[in-house]
Design a protein around this motif. Structure first.
Motif, PDB file in Angstrom:
ATOM      1  N   GLU A  18       0.841  -1.189   0.000  1.00 32.34           N
ATOM      2  CA  GLU A  18       0.000   0.000   0.000  1.00 32.34           C
ATOM      3  C   GLU A  18       0.880   1.244   0.000  1.00 32.34           C
ATOM      4  N   LEU A  19       0.392   2.308  -0.595  1.00 35.14           N
ATOM      5  CA  LEU A  19       1.083   3.580  -0.528  1.00 35.14           C
ATOM      6  C   LEU A  19       0.799   4.199   0.832  1.00 35.14           C
ATOM      7  N   ALA A  20       1.842   4.658   1.505  1.00 32.73           N
ATOM      8  CA  ALA A  20       1.694   5.244   2.838  1.00 32.73           C
ATOM      9  C   ALA A  20       2.409   6.589   2.884  1.00 32.73           C
ATOM     10  N   ALA A  21       1.888   7.498   3.653  1.00 35.90           N
ATOM     11  CA  ALA A  21       2.531   8.790   3.846  1.00 35.90           C
ATOM     12  C   ALA A  21       3.785   8.601   4.680  1.00 35.90           C
ATOM     13  N   ALA A  22       4.750   9.430   4.424  1.00 37.12           N
ATOM     14  CA  ALA A  22       6.004   9.380   5.171  1.00 37.12           C
ATOM     15  C   ALA A  22       6.331  10.792   5.652  1.00 37.12           C
ATOM     16  N   PRO A  23       7.274  10.932   6.584  1.00 38.83           N
ATOM     17  CA  PRO A  23       7.635  12.261   7.082  1.00 38.83           C
ATOM     18  C   PRO A  23       8.099  13.196   5.969  1.00 38.83           C
ATOM     19  N   ALA A  24       7.921  14.465   6.166  1.00 35.45           N
ATOM     20  CA  ALA A  24       8.389  15.531   5.268  1.00 35.45           C
ATOM     21  C   ALA A  24       7.721  15.464   3.898  1.00 35.45           C
ATOM     22  N   GLY A  25       6.501  14.953   3.835  1.00 37.14           N
ATOM     23  CA  GLY A  25       5.761  14.958   2.584  1.00 37.14           C
ATOM     24  C   GLY A  25       6.227  13.942   1.568  1.00 37.14           C
ATOM     25  N   ALA A  26       7.124  13.070   1.937  1.00 39.36           N
ATOM     26  CA  ALA A  26       7.595  12.032   1.028  1.00 39.36           C
ATOM     27  C   ALA A  26       6.570  10.903   1.015  1.00 39.36           C
ATOM     28  N   TRP A  27       6.853   9.848   0.295  1.00 36.72           N
ATOM     29  CA  TRP A  27       5.972   8.689   0.245  1.00 36.72           C
ATOM     30  C   TRP A  27       6.764   7.463   0.673  1.00 36.72           C
ATOM     31  N   SER A  28       6.050   6.431   1.044  1.00 32.39           N
ATOM     32  CA  SER A  28       6.673   5.135   1.281  1.00 32.39           C
ATOM     33  C   SER A  28       5.641   4.060   0.980  1.00 32.39           C
ATOM     34  N   LEU A  29       6.095   2.840   0.862  1.00 30.62           N
ATOM     35  CA  LEU A  29       5.199   1.706   0.685  1.00 30.62           C
ATOM     36  C   LEU A  29       5.101   0.960   1.999  1.00 30.62           C
ATOM     37  N   LYS A  30       3.914   0.453   2.285  1.00 26.24           N
ATOM     38  CA  LYS A  30       3.680  -0.302   3.504  1.00 26.24           C
ATOM     39  C   LYS A  30       3.326  -1.731   3.134  1.00 26.24           C
ATOM     40  N   LEU A  31       3.921  -2.667   3.851  1.00 26.68           N
ATOM     41  CA  LEU A  31       3.594  -4.073   3.692  1.00 26.68           C
ATOM     42  C   LEU A  31       3.229  -4.611   5.066  1.00 26.68           C
ATOM     43  N   SER A  32       1.959  -4.940   5.244  1.00 26.37           N
ATOM     44  CA  SER A  32       1.491  -5.464   6.523  1.00 26.37           C
ATOM     45  C   SER A  32       2.036  -6.870   6.743  1.00 26.37           C
ATOM     46  N   TYR A  33       2.239  -7.205   8.002  1.00 28.81           N
ATOM     47  CA  TYR A  33       2.743  -8.527   8.368  1.00 28.81           C
ATOM     48  C   TYR A  33       1.695  -9.580   8.030  1.00 28.81           C
ATOM     49  N   ARG A  34       2.142 -10.667   7.417  1.00 23.30           N
ATOM     50  CA  ARG A  34       1.265 -11.802   7.128  1.00 23.30           C
ATOM     51  C   ARG A  34       2.010 -13.089   7.439  1.00 23.30           C
ATOM     52  N   GLU A  35       1.282 -14.067   7.899  1.00 27.60           N
ATOM     53  CA  GLU A  35       1.917 -15.345   8.248  1.00 27.60           C
ATOM     54  C   GLU A  35       2.567 -16.016   7.051  1.00 27.60           C
ATOM     55  N   ASP A  36       2.036 -15.804   5.844  1.00 21.33           N
ATOM     56  CA  ASP A  36       2.650 -16.429   4.674  1.00 21.33           C
ATOM     57  C   ASP A  36       3.952 -15.733   4.254  1.00 21.33           C
ATOM     58  N   PHE A  37       4.345 -14.660   4.939  1.00 22.81           N
ATOM     59  CA  PHE A  37       5.632 -14.001   4.698  1.00 22.81           C
ATOM     60  C   PHE A  37       6.727 -14.530   5.631  1.00 22.81           C
ATOM     61  N   ILE A  38       6.382 -15.377   6.577  1.00 21.07           N
ATOM     62  CA  ILE A  38       7.342 -15.867   7.568  1.00 21.07           C
ATOM     63  C   ILE A  38       8.405 -16.734   6.917  1.00 21.07           C
ATOM     64  N   GLY A  39       9.655 -16.428   7.230  1.00 22.90           N
ATOM     65  CA  GLY A  39      10.781 -17.202   6.726  1.00 22.90           C
ATOM     66  C   GLY A  39      11.313 -18.189   7.741  1.00 22.90           C
ATOM     67  N   ASP A  40      11.100 -17.904   9.028  1.00 20.91           N
ATOM     68  CA  ASP A  40      11.540 -18.781  10.108  1.00 20.91           C
ATOM     69  C   ASP A  40      10.349 -19.043  11.024  1.00 20.91           C
ATOM     70  N   PRO A  41       9.747 -20.235  10.906  1.00 24.55           N
ATOM     71  CA  PRO A  41       8.550 -20.523  11.707  1.00 24.55           C
ATOM     72  C   PRO A  41       8.766 -20.447  13.211  1.00 24.55           C
ATOM     73  N   ASP A  42       9.979 -20.711  13.676  1.00 24.62           N
ATOM     74  CA  ASP A  42      10.247 -20.665  15.118  1.00 24.62           C
ATOM     75  C   ASP A  42      10.217 -19.247  15.675  1.00 24.62           C
ATOM     76  N   SER A  43      10.693 -18.276  14.881  1.00 26.25           N
ATOM     77  CA  SER A  43      10.756 -16.899  15.372  1.00 26.25           C
ATOM     78  C   SER A  43       9.660 -16.007  14.801  1.00 26.25           C
ATOM     79  N   GLY A  44       9.069 -16.391  13.667  1.00 31.68           N
ATOM     80  CA  GLY A  44       8.060 -15.551  13.027  1.00 31.68           C
ATOM     81  C   GLY A  44       8.637 -14.418  12.208  1.00 31.68           C
ATOM     82  N   VAL A  45       9.951 -14.438  11.977  1.00 29.77           N
ATOM     83  CA  VAL A  45      10.621 -13.375  11.235  1.00 29.77           C
ATOM     84  C   VAL A  45      10.249 -13.447   9.752  1.00 29.77           C
ATOM     85  N   VAL A  46      10.028 -12.289   9.154  1.00 29.47           N
ATOM     86  CA  VAL A  46       9.693 -12.184   7.736  1.00 29.47           C
ATOM     87  C   VAL A  46      10.881 -12.644   6.889  1.00 29.47           C
TER      88      VAL A  46
END
Length: 136
Positions: A18-46
């Motif tokens: 998603e497009l998200a607002a960032a400080p100083a009028g810039a833009w950034s992209l946002k990616l919400s956490y999802r379980e299917d993004f997990i790379g390490d099932p033990d830690s839950g790290v993306v």
């Protein structure tokens, strides 16, 4: 512009950026956490590939946002320095700036972070090559 760019590839749409607002009028992209993004099932790290994809799309969007007309391009080079894992359960954001465009190439720098831009997860530099034709 994001509405059009975000739908150019099914991959981008599937990730749900998603497009998200960032400080100083810039833009950034946002990616919400999802379980299917997990790379390490033990830690839950993306998985690092998710971070890589987010940074690649943010860098490409930085190029598109500077063009007068949308042009097709491909990632020629993408170097990422992973500074730490993304925290489980938290959204990640990526912002980028295109600092030079030639007739054939675009040069970009980007950062992936959590809530604050100084909460850095990864940094990267990218080069994009313009291909023939224009985007549909």
């Amino acid at each position: 512009m994001w509405e059009r760019f975000g739908r150019l590839t099914p991959y981008n749409a599937a990730l749900g950026m998603e497009l998200a607002a960032a400080p100083a009028g810039a833009w950034s992209l946002k990616l919400s956490y999802r379980e299917d993004f997990i790379g390490d099932p033990d830690s839950g790290v993306v998985h690092g590939g998710v971070i890589s994809a987010l940074l690649d799309v943010a860098c490409a969007f930085a190029v598109f946002s500077r063009l007068k007309a949308l042009r097709m391009m491909a990632t020629l080079d993408l170097r990422i320095d992973y500074l730490r894992p993304a925290a489980p359960g938290k959204a990640v954001f990526a912002g980028a700036s295109c600092h030079k465009i030639t007739s054939e190439l675009a040069f970009v720098r980007g950062v992936v972070h959590h809530d604050a831009p100084d909460d850095v997860i990864a940094t990267g530099v990218a080069i994009y090559i313009f291909t023939e034709g224009t985007a549909a």
